[in-house]
Design an enzyme around this catalytic site. Structure first.
Site, PDB file in Angstrom:
ATOM      1  N   LEU A  14     -56.100  69.504  91.828  1.00  0.00           N
ATOM      2  CA  LEU A  14     -57.053  70.489  92.356  1.00  0.00           C
ATOM      3  C   LEU A  14     -57.683  71.175  91.226  1.00  0.00           C
ATOM      4  O   LEU A  14     -58.869  71.430  91.217  1.00  0.00           O
ATOM      5  CB  LEU A  14     -56.408  71.698  93.417  1.00  0.00           C
ATOM      6  CG  LEU A  14     -55.843  70.815  94.609  1.00  0.00           C
ATOM      7  CD1 LEU A  14     -55.693  72.119  95.670  1.00  0.00           C
ATOM      8  CD2 LEU A  14     -57.012  69.937  95.153  1.00  0.00           C
ATOM      9  N   TYR A  15     -56.845  71.428  90.240  1.00  0.00           N
ATOM     10  CA  TYR A  15     -57.366  72.125  88.860  1.00  0.00           C
ATOM     11  C   TYR A  15     -58.311  71.100  88.401  1.00  0.00           C
ATOM     12  O   TYR A  15     -59.568  71.598  87.815  1.00  0.00           O
ATOM     13  CB  TYR A  15     -56.397  72.399  87.987  1.00  0.00           C
ATOM     14  CG  TYR A  15     -56.531  73.109  86.698  1.00  0.00           C
ATOM     15  CD1 TYR A  15     -56.847  74.215  86.503  1.00  0.00           C
ATOM     16  CD2 TYR A  15     -56.609  72.270  85.593  1.00  0.00           C
ATOM     17  CE1 TYR A  15     -57.184  74.955  85.402  1.00  0.00           C
ATOM     18  CE2 TYR A  15     -56.929  72.814  84.266  1.00  0.00           C
ATOM     19  CZ  TYR A  15     -57.426  73.918  84.148  1.00  0.00           C
ATOM     20  OH  TYR A  15     -57.705  74.619  83.035  1.00  0.00           O
TER      21      TYR A  15
END
Length: 256
Positions: free
Chosen positions: A160-161
């Protein structure tokens, strides 16, 4: 006399920095303050932020700190307005705040997805929205969005980062076009494996540091100061005709 560059155009220039209390953000605050800029910065780390602002203010620098969670968009935009009231409309915005929390993709929930994208991407857009009118009225300025090489080298355990940081590139390109006729430049600064106290505490072991250096073309390790010096250039008038670009500060990483 320092061996690094001084930028006359940054003196008294209002600068807004997110995530400025530690790591790369702290280095950004210190470097811009040292150039004589008027720096406003936010962070959720109230004690560290207040201590940094007090130290630099005592040294004669124009620095203000507001405790703020950048995922609270209304509060963040209010903090930006407060800096403008004190220092003048921002001529430089640095979207630095982020959090590379490790996670298992198979366990991600919709709520966690929204939380990670909020802390790593969403606030950058709304900060640009907040500063752009004043920046345009003041004659233009520079917006610097922090990316990451993590998605380029397929780092594990932070999908997600990486998604958010890949999106920073698209956001930079699109907003460079949207804001360019207002003399506002938008660029991305893309760090490699920057060694910070937090990274050392949480993730980086001696063997990891050796592996990082093995992937770099240059010997040694990146520090927050390496990123801050690139940010100074991108904020200053020296880069007046540069926009929509991505600048890697990664010691020449080769993912092989």
């Amino acid at each position: 006399m320092t061996r690094f560059a001084r930028y006359p155009s940054l003196k008294d220039r209002p600068v807004v920095i997110s995530g400025g209390a530690s790591g790369i953000g702290e280095s950004l605050v210190r470097h811009f303050a040292d150039q004589g800029a008027r720096v406003g910065f936010v962070d959720i780390a109230e004690a560290a932020g207040a201590a940094l602002a007090a130290e630099l203010t005592a040294a004669g620098r124009a620095v203000r700190f507001t405790r703020c969670d950048v995922t609270d968009i209304e509060a963040y935009q209010a903090a930006i307005a407060g800096f403008a009231a004190a220092h003048g409309a921002a001529r430089v915005l640095i979207n630095n705040a982020a959090h590379d929390q490790r996670h298992n993709w198979a366990e991600v929930t919709p709520a966690y997805w929204d939380e990670r994208l909020a802390v790593n991407l969403k606030h950058a857009f709304f900060a640009m929205q907040a500063v752009a009118p004043g920046m345009a009225a003041a004659g233009g300025g520079s917006i610097i969005n922090f990316g990451s090489i993590s998605w380029m080298i397929m780092s594990p355990s932070i999908p997600l980062y990486e998604t958010a940081k890949a999106a920073v590139h698209g956001l930079t390109r699109s907003m460079a076009r949207e804001l360019g006729r207002s003399a506002i430049r938008v660029n991305s600064l893309v760090p490699g494996a920057v060694v910070t106290p937090r990274q050392l505490d949480l993730w980086l072991k001696p063997e990891d540091l050796k592996d990082i250096e093995a992937h770099q073309a240059l010997s040694g390790h990146l520090t927050p100061d390496d990123c801050a010096r690139m940010a100074l250039f991108l904020a200053a008038d020296d880069s007046a005709m540069i926009s929509g670009q991505h600048f890697l500060v990664d010691a020449g990483w080769a993912n092989s």
